[in-house]
Every structure is written in structure tokens, then in C-alpha cells.
Write an enzyme that holds these catalytic residues in place. Structure first.
Site, PDB file in Angstrom:
ATOM      1  CE1 TYR A  95      -3.792  -2.285   0.100  1.00  0.00           C
ATOM      2  CE2 TYR A  95      -2.689  -3.326   1.966  1.00  0.00           C
ATOM      3  CZ  TYR A  95      -3.665  -3.344   0.997  1.00  0.00           C
ATOM      4  OH  TYR A  95      -4.529  -4.401   0.905  1.00  0.00           O
TER       5      TYR A  95
ATOM      6  CG  ASN B  52     -10.294   1.475  -0.943  1.00  0.00           C
ATOM      7  OD1 ASN B  52     -10.714   0.330  -0.860  1.00  0.00           O
ATOM      8  ND2 ASN B  52      -8.999   1.759  -0.988  1.00  0.00           N
TER       9      ASN B  52
ATOM     10  CB  ALA C 277     -11.474  -6.430   3.904  1.00  0.00           C
TER      11      ALA C 277
ATOM     12  CG  HIS D 183      -9.807  -1.581  -4.933  1.00  0.00           C
ATOM     13  ND1 HIS D 183     -10.257  -1.819  -3.652  1.00  0.00           N
ATOM     14  CD2 HIS D 183     -10.844  -1.823  -5.761  1.00  0.00           C
ATOM     15  CE1 HIS D 183     -11.514  -2.213  -3.718  1.00  0.00           C
ATOM     16  NE2 HIS D 183     -11.900  -2.219  -4.980  1.00  0.00           N
TER      17      HIS D 183
END
Ligand code: DQA
Length: 147
Positions: free
Chosen positions: A22, A73, A76, A99
Site C-alpha cells: 500500500y 474504497n 476488505a 483500490h
């Protein structure tokens, strides 16, 4: 024009969380990017981050009649949440999915997106810049709709 930016679970850990995937930029850096983009585009941006699915559903419902577009976003919850998909469909506010990582080149369970089914567009793998792209896309789309 007002855009709501929603971030799901663990995105508040940006900079600490799996930096190889990330990146090293923090959540505060993301908020700064959103503010800069709002100023540059001359629009209002509200941001919301939650680690809780129901809180995200509540925020999407809250947005009805109050915002023109949503950048989301769901993290999960992207891959599991029919509730977030249904909320986006219920309010019918133009939405773009973002994402940070390239979910297509990761585990197979990340290649399913429920929320994406209610979005005009999905931007993946562009890091934090993906949020700026999503906002610009909505500004363009909504500008054309209004005029
Ligand atoms: C993510 C990708 C998801 O698969 C993951 O669960 C996240 C972040 C991304 O921005 O790349 O938390 O949405």
C-alpha cells in the site's frame, strides 16, 4: 458540487500497514491529497473512514440528497459486502470505486467486487493518486449531467 469519500477498514493504517503493497504514505497524506483536490477542482469534499460495515452503510444512506457523488474504497468489504452494494444501489448516487493496490494481480478472493457492481468505474493499482483520478472523473461526469 459535493463529493463524499468513503474508506473502509484498515485504511486508517496506511503508512504502517503492509507498505510493500500500500506504500509508505499515511492516511493523513491521503486526507491532504483530498483537500488539495477539492481546492483545485473547486468542489466540497467530505471524508469518512470506518472499520465497521454498518457504519459505512449508514453513511451511504446519510448521503442521499446531500452529496452529488461518492468515491469509495470499501477495502476488505469490497469482496464480501452485499450490504454496501445494496446501499449504493438504494441511494443511486454516482459512485467510483478505488483500490490503492492492483487487486487483479493479488489473491483470487480480491478479484470479486460487490460494491463495484454499483459503480460507474473502478480505479485500481494507482496508489493514492487513484482517489484524485476518481474525483476528477466524477467532476467531469456530474458537470456534463448538470449542464
Ligand atoms: C484495498 C484492496 C483490498 O483487497 C484490501 O482488503 C484493502 C485495501 C486497496 O485499496 O487496495 O483493505 O481496497
Amino acid at each position: 458540487m459535493k463529493i463524499l469519500v468513503i474508506n473502509g477498514p484498515n485504511l486508517n493504517m496506511l503508512g504502517i500497514r503492509e507498505p510493500g503493497i500500500y506504500g509508505k504514505n499515511t492516511f493523513a497524506d491521503l486526507l491532504k491529497l483530498l483537500e488539495e483536490t477539492a481546492q483545485a477542482e473547486g468542489i466540497g469534499i467530505e471524508q469518512f473512514q470506518s472499520n465497521h460495515e454498518g457504519a459505512i452503510v449508514d453513511k451511504i444512506q446519510w448521503a442521499y440528497g446531500k452529496v452529488d457523488g461518492i468515491v469509495i474504497n470499501p477495502a476488505a468489504y469490497t469482496h464480501t459486502s452485499v450490504a454496501i452494494l445494496d446501499a449504493l444501489k438504494a441511494v443511486s448516487i454516482p459512485a467510483v470505486e478505488v483500490h490503492i493496490s492492483d487487486v487483479d494481480s493479488r489473491e483470487s478472493f480480491r478479484q470479486v467486487s460487490y460494491a463495484g457492481l454499483a459503480c460507474y468505474k473502478t480505479i485500481k493499482g494507482h496508489g493514492l493518486e487513484g482517489y484524485r483520478e476518481a474525483i476528477r472523473y466524477l467532476v467531469e461526469l456530474l458537470g456534463h449531467r448538470i449542464s
